[in-house]
Design a protein around this motif. Sequence first.
Motif, PDB file in Angstrom:
ATOM      1  N   GLU A  59      36.466  14.311 -88.432  1.00  0.00           N
ATOM      2  CA  GLU A  59      37.633  13.425 -88.399  1.00  0.00           C
ATOM      3  C   GLU A  59      37.194  11.968 -88.243  1.00  0.00           C
ATOM      4  O   GLU A  59      37.704  11.083 -88.932  1.00  0.00           O
ATOM      5  CB  GLU A  59      38.596  13.837 -87.278  1.00  0.00           C
ATOM      6  CG  GLU A  59      39.344  15.130 -87.558  1.00  0.00           C
ATOM      7  CD  GLU A  59      38.478  16.395 -87.508  1.00  0.00           C
ATOM      8  OE1 GLU A  59      37.435  16.398 -86.799  1.00  0.00           O
ATOM      9  OE2 GLU A  59      38.822  17.369 -88.192  1.00  0.00           O
ATOM     10  N   ASP A  60      36.243  11.730 -87.346  1.00  0.00           N
ATOM     11  CA  ASP A  60      35.750  10.370 -87.134  1.00  0.00           C
ATOM     12  C   ASP A  60      34.998   9.871 -88.361  1.00  0.00           C
ATOM     13  O   ASP A  60      35.190   8.734 -88.804  1.00  0.00           O
ATOM     14  CB  ASP A  60      34.853  10.319 -85.894  1.00  0.00           C
ATOM     15  CG  ASP A  60      34.412   8.915 -85.562  1.00  0.00           C
ATOM     16  OD1 ASP A  60      35.295   8.054 -85.307  1.00  0.00           O
ATOM     17  OD2 ASP A  60      33.192   8.651 -85.563  1.00  0.00           O
ATOM     18  N   LEU A  82      35.279  10.832 -91.507  1.00  0.00           N
ATOM     19  CA  LEU A  82      36.215  10.559 -92.598  1.00  0.00           C
ATOM     20  C   LEU A  82      37.017   9.285 -92.349  1.00  0.00           C
ATOM     21  O   LEU A  82      37.265   8.513 -93.286  1.00  0.00           O
ATOM     22  CB  LEU A  82      37.156  11.746 -92.805  1.00  0.00           C
ATOM     23  CG  LEU A  82      36.561  12.942 -93.536  1.00  0.00           C
ATOM     24  CD1 LEU A  82      37.507  14.136 -93.467  1.00  0.00           C
ATOM     25  CD2 LEU A  82      36.239  12.588 -94.973  1.00  0.00           C
ATOM     26  N   MET A  83      37.418   9.062 -91.112  1.00  0.00           N
ATOM     27  CA  MET A  83      38.171   7.858 -90.779  1.00  0.00           C
ATOM     28  C   MET A  83      37.355   6.614 -91.146  1.00  0.00           C
ATOM     29  O   MET A  83      37.887   5.648 -91.690  1.00  0.00           O
ATOM     30  CB  MET A  83      38.520   7.837 -89.293  1.00  0.00           C
ATOM     31  CG  MET A  83      39.320   6.618 -88.876  1.00  0.00           C
ATOM     32  SD  MET A  83      39.497   6.481 -87.095  1.00  0.00           S
ATOM     33  CE  MET A  83      37.821   6.072 -86.626  1.00  0.00           C
ATOM     34  N   ARG A  84      36.057   6.654 -90.885  1.00  0.00           N
ATOM     35  CA  ARG A  84      35.189   5.516 -91.204  1.00  0.00           C
ATOM     36  C   ARG A  84      35.065   5.304 -92.712  1.00  0.00           C
ATOM     37  O   ARG A  84      34.660   4.236 -93.165  1.00  0.00           O
ATOM     38  CB  ARG A  84      33.808   5.715 -90.588  1.00  0.00           C
ATOM     39  CG  ARG A  84      33.824   5.652 -89.081  1.00  0.00           C
ATOM     40  CD  ARG A  84      32.480   6.105 -88.523  1.00  0.00           C
ATOM     41  NE  ARG A  84      32.521   6.187 -87.092  1.00  0.00           N
ATOM     42  CZ  ARG A  84      32.022   5.277 -86.271  1.00  0.00           C
ATOM     43  NH1 ARG A  84      31.453   4.200 -86.760  1.00  0.00           N
ATOM     44  NH2 ARG A  84      32.095   5.448 -84.969  1.00  0.00           N
ATOM     45  N   CYS A  85      35.414   6.333 -93.469  1.00  0.00           N
ATOM     46  CA  CYS A  85      35.356   6.260 -94.937  1.00  0.00           C
ATOM     47  C   CYS A  85      36.756   6.239 -95.532  1.00  0.00           C
ATOM     48  O   CYS A  85      36.971   6.688 -96.662  1.00  0.00           O
ATOM     49  CB  CYS A  85      34.559   7.446 -95.487  1.00  0.00           C
ATOM     50  SG  CYS A  85      32.813   7.373 -95.065  1.00  0.00           S
ATOM     51  N   MET A  86      37.708   5.737 -94.789  1.00  0.00           N
ATOM     52  CA  MET A  86      39.097   5.603 -95.236  1.00  0.00           C
ATOM     53  C   MET A  86      39.663   6.944 -95.707  1.00  0.00           C
ATOM     54  O   MET A  86      40.413   7.021 -96.667  1.00  0.00           O
ATOM     55  CB  MET A  86      39.209   4.543 -96.331  1.00  0.00           C
ATOM     56  CG  MET A  86      38.747   3.176 -95.859  1.00  0.00           C
ATOM     57  SD  MET A  86      38.639   1.961 -97.178  1.00  0.00           S
ATOM     58  CE  MET A  86      37.279   2.583 -98.146  1.00  0.00           C
ATOM     59  N   ASN A  87      39.223   8.022 -95.021  1.00  0.00           N
ATOM     60  CA  ASN A  87      39.651   9.388 -95.333  1.00  0.00           C
ATOM     61  C   ASN A  87      39.341   9.814 -96.769  1.00  0.00           C
ATOM     62  O   ASN A  87      39.976  10.708 -97.307  1.00  0.00           O
ATOM     63  CB  ASN A  87      41.126   9.602 -95.000  1.00  0.00           C
ATOM     64  CG  ASN A  87      41.343   9.563 -93.506  1.00  0.00           C
ATOM     65  OD1 ASN A  87      40.602  10.189 -92.758  1.00  0.00           O
ATOM     66  ND2 ASN A  87      42.335   8.812 -93.072  1.00  0.00           N
ATOM     67  N   ASN A  88      38.337   9.187 -97.346  1.00  0.00           N
ATOM     68  CA  ASN A  88      37.895   9.527 -98.697  1.00  0.00           C
ATOM     69  C   ASN A  88      36.758  10.545 -98.573  1.00  0.00           C
ATOM     70  O   ASN A  88      35.610  10.189 -98.318  1.00  0.00           O
ATOM     71  CB  ASN A  88      37.430   8.268 -99.428  1.00  0.00           C
ATOM     72  CG  ASN A  88      37.031   8.537-100.858  1.00  0.00           C
ATOM     73  OD1 ASN A  88      36.515   9.593-101.191  1.00  0.00           O
ATOM     74  ND2 ASN A  88      37.244   7.536-101.702  1.00  0.00           N
ATOM     75  N   GLU A  89      37.102  11.823 -98.741  1.00  0.00           N
ATOM     76  CA  GLU A  89      36.142  12.905 -98.566  1.00  0.00           C
ATOM     77  C   GLU A  89      34.958  12.796 -99.526  1.00  0.00           C
ATOM     78  O   GLU A  89      33.808  13.029 -99.138  1.00  0.00           O
ATOM     79  CB  GLU A  89      36.844  14.257 -98.741  1.00  0.00           C
ATOM     80  CG  GLU A  89      35.981  15.442 -98.433  1.00  0.00           C
ATOM     81  CD  GLU A  89      36.733  16.746 -98.498  1.00  0.00           C
ATOM     82  OE1 GLU A  89      36.181  17.698 -99.084  1.00  0.00           O
ATOM     83  OE2 GLU A  89      37.862  16.839 -97.970  1.00  0.00           O
ATOM     84  N   TYR A  92      32.662  10.095 -98.264  1.00  0.00           N
ATOM     85  CA  TYR A  92      31.998  10.545 -97.040  1.00  0.00           C
ATOM     86  C   TYR A  92      30.850  11.500 -97.378  1.00  0.00           C
ATOM     87  O   TYR A  92      29.728  11.329 -96.891  1.00  0.00           O
ATOM     88  CB  TYR A  92      33.005  11.215 -96.107  1.00  0.00           C
ATOM     89  CG  TYR A  92      32.387  11.769 -94.850  1.00  0.00           C
ATOM     90  CD1 TYR A  92      31.847  10.924 -93.884  1.00  0.00           C
ATOM     91  CD2 TYR A  92      32.335  13.135 -94.620  1.00  0.00           C
ATOM     92  CE1 TYR A  92      31.271  11.442 -92.723  1.00  0.00           C
ATOM     93  CE2 TYR A  92      31.766  13.658 -93.476  1.00  0.00           C
ATOM     94  CZ  TYR A  92      31.232  12.797 -92.530  1.00  0.00           C
ATOM     95  OH  TYR A  92      30.661  13.306 -91.388  1.00  0.00           O
TER      96      TYR A  92
END
Length: 111
Positions: free
Chosen positions: A15-16, A18-25, A28
């Motif tokens: 979760e953290d 992905l958040m750092r990658c603007m939720n772009n899986e 990430y």
Amino acid sequence: MLTVEALRAFGADIEDGLMRCMNNETMYLRLVDMALHDANFDRLVSALKAEDKKTAFEAVHAIKGVTANLSLTPLYETASEMTELLRTGADADYEGLLERLLQCRDEVLNR
């Protein structure tokens, strides 16, 4: 193939990360793959073989930063421990720490 589920099972804070990658899986996972193949792993191995603690510190410090930013907790924890020992130039079982770090990296790569 590297997946979010495999990284979660490894112990990464998905979760953290992905958040750092603007939720772009996709981004990430691409960054994680790049981090796992970072040249600093080879640089660290070479520096420790040469007993060059300064270069080893620089390499593992870079690994620590990347793994922290991607929330790869198990890799980060080992890199962090090694960084602090090398920062002071302490005598330590660097070979053991290196083996643990590389095994941890290989565990992710082989998932």
